[in-house]
Design a protein around this motif. Structure first.
Motif, PDB file in Angstrom:
ATOM      1  N   SER A 164       0.815  -1.224   0.000  1.00 58.40           N
ATOM      2  CA  SER A 164       0.000   0.000   0.000  1.00 58.40           C
ATOM      3  C   SER A 164       0.845   1.268   0.000  1.00 58.40           C
ATOM      4  O   SER A 164       0.343   2.343  -0.306  1.00 58.40           O
ATOM      5  CB  SER A 164      -0.919   0.010   1.226  1.00 58.40           C
ATOM      6  N   ARG A 165       2.141   1.138   0.367  1.00 55.60           N
ATOM      7  CA  ARG A 165       3.062   2.279   0.489  1.00 55.60           C
ATOM      8  C   ARG A 165       2.581   3.264   1.549  1.00 55.60           C
ATOM      9  O   ARG A 165       2.876   4.457   1.493  1.00 55.60           O
ATOM     10  CB  ARG A 165       3.262   2.998  -0.856  1.00 55.60           C
ATOM     11  N   ARG A 166       1.881   2.770   2.543  1.00 53.85           N
ATOM     12  CA  ARG A 166       1.442   3.593   3.664  1.00 53.85           C
ATOM     13  C   ARG A 166       2.299   3.291   4.886  1.00 53.85           C
ATOM     14  O   ARG A 166       2.754   2.165   5.077  1.00 53.85           O
ATOM     15  CB  ARG A 166      -0.033   3.333   3.982  1.00 53.85           C
TER      16      ARG A 166
ATOM     17  N   PHE B 101      12.860   8.788   9.213  1.00 58.67           N
ATOM     18  CA  PHE B 101      13.306   7.756   8.267  1.00 58.67           C
ATOM     19  C   PHE B 101      12.167   6.767   8.080  1.00 58.67           C
ATOM     20  O   PHE B 101      11.524   6.365   9.047  1.00 58.67           O
ATOM     21  CB  PHE B 101      14.558   7.052   8.808  1.00 58.67           C
ATOM     22  N   VAL B 102      11.895   6.403   6.820  1.00 63.16           N
ATOM     23  CA  VAL B 102      10.828   5.445   6.510  1.00 63.16           C
ATOM     24  C   VAL B 102      11.377   4.430   5.518  1.00 63.16           C
ATOM     25  O   VAL B 102      12.036   4.806   4.529  1.00 63.16           O
ATOM     26  CB  VAL B 102       9.593   6.148   5.893  1.00 63.16           C
ATOM     27  N   THR B 103      11.115   3.159   5.747  1.00 67.17           N
ATOM     28  CA  THR B 103      11.575   2.113   4.831  1.00 67.17           C
ATOM     29  C   THR B 103      10.613   0.938   4.862  1.00 67.17           C
ATOM     30  O   THR B 103       9.908   0.728   5.852  1.00 67.17           O
ATOM     31  CB  THR B 103      12.996   1.624   5.200  1.00 67.17           C
ATOM     32  N   ASP B 104      10.612   0.169   3.761  1.00 70.36           N
ATOM     33  CA  ASP B 104       9.771  -1.019   3.704  1.00 70.36           C
ATOM     34  C   ASP B 104      10.579  -2.287   3.986  1.00 70.36           C
ATOM     35  O   ASP B 104      10.115  -3.395   3.741  1.00 70.36           O
ATOM     36  CB  ASP B 104       9.064  -1.136   2.338  1.00 70.36           C
ATOM     37  N   HIS B 105      11.807  -2.115   4.520  1.00 69.61           N
ATOM     38  CA  HIS B 105      12.676  -3.249   4.801  1.00 69.61           C
ATOM     39  C   HIS B 105      12.977  -3.286   6.296  1.00 69.61           C
ATOM     40  O   HIS B 105      13.643  -2.389   6.830  1.00 69.61           O
ATOM     41  CB  HIS B 105      13.973  -3.122   3.992  1.00 69.61           C
ATOM     42  N   VAL B 106      12.488  -4.311   6.981  1.00 66.82           N
ATOM     43  CA  VAL B 106      12.579  -4.377   8.439  1.00 66.82           C
ATOM     44  C   VAL B 106      14.027  -4.375   8.914  1.00 66.82           C
ATOM     45  O   VAL B 106      14.375  -3.689   9.879  1.00 66.82           O
ATOM     46  CB  VAL B 106      11.836  -5.622   8.973  1.00 66.82           C
TER      47      VAL B 106
END
Length: 301
Positions: A197-199, A220-225
């Motif tokens: 969703s890119r939320r 900082f925002v990332t989709d990689h834990v």
């Protein structure tokens, strides 16, 4: 024509969504798959599949045949397991898919023991976080966080999780600690971005039976834990992730838990497999192996 073999081929075609994919899974030629299905249609005198050069669909008769054949093949597999249980060892290729955190930090370090115990099993493991269709991709065992609503799958809980806030000791020493979720806007927060969703994922809290959530101001925002955890360990700020992702880092002192009075429960970790594979020896022993791993580490993360 061996009708059981033909039914197995037909069911594989339906599961795989095509003749070529079915041939790859079965290790036979596409011509052999086509011949088996054609022989089955001739035997029953009905059309089981509509197929063109570009697409394939199952007829009403084909769907009925598939549903009954799956039960028949499962019953035959159970009969074989019962009659040969004392002499047949688990064997064959086992295709497994799980999130990278499980594959790299939890399963892989102890997998050699499983392979020594079951030398006739070959494990092909994919470690990623993407959504997969295990029937479509021919996966035998799937490990995921949260519920996958698929009536074709059997789900067993491996562990429970919690949402944990934490930061590096140096960051806490320099900036202090929040005393409540409302304080988070005064700190450097590192947020997780849902890949699909890119939320930005909200942070979840529970205290005295009351649940709440918020999205703190993020630097900082990332989709990689793992990148999120790495940034926190380097002193970049505060994160909230599932306890299973940082259990080892907290135990080693690399990260310090924060807002522990506000900890909220997270989704369960589950192992999933197809109903018709419930009795497959290779699947059964690997699922038992996963349960053992999580029991050893502690049921709750």
């Amino acid at each position: 024509m061996d009708r059981l073999d033909a039914l197995k081929v037909f069911c594989t075609v339906v599961d795989a969504g095509g003749f070529r994919r079915a041939a790859d899974r079965l290790g036979i030629s596409t011509t052999s798959v086509t011949t088996q299905v054609a022989a089955l249609e001739a035997h029953f005198r009905v059309k089981l599949l509509h197929r063109t050069t570009r697409s394939m669909s199952v007829t009403d008769e084909g769907r009925q045949c598939y549903e009954n054949a799956i039960r028949l093949l499962a019953d035959m597999s159970e009969l074989e397991d019962v009659l040969r249980h004392s002499t047949t060892a688990p064997s064959g290729l086992l295709r497994v898919d799980m999130p990278a955190i499980f594959g790299t930090r939890i399963v892989s370090p102890v997998l050699p023991r499983f392979l020594r115990d079951y030398p006739d099993i070959t494990v092909r493991m994919s470690a990623n976080d993407r959504l997969v269709d295990m029937v479509e991709e021919g996966i035998d065992v799937l490990v995921r966080i949260g519920n996958l609503l698929d009536s074709r799958l059997v789900a067993q809980t491996l562990a429970t999780t919690q949402y944990v806030c934490c930061a590096a000791p140096d960051y806490v020493a320099q900036h202090g600690s929040p005393t409540s979720p409302a304080d988070l806007d005064g700190f450097d927060c590192l947020n997780f971005l849902y890949p699909k969703s890119r939320r930005t994922r909200p942070w979840y809290f529970r205290r005295d039976g009351q649940s709440s959530s918020l999205v703190p101001r993020g630097v900082f925002v990332t989709d990689h834990v793992e990148s999120l955890i790495g940034a926190a360990m380097a002193g970049g700020g505060i994160i909230q992730v599932l306890s299973i992702s940082v259990q080892d880092r907290i135990a080693s002192g690399a990260l310090v838990p924060l807002l522990t009075d506000w900890t909220a429960p997270g989704p369960d970790v589950a192992v999933l497999f197809q109903q018709r594979q419930l009795r497959a020896a290779k699947v059964k022993v690997f699922v038992e192996f996963l349960h053992e791993i999580f029991r050893t580490r502690g049921h709750g993360f």
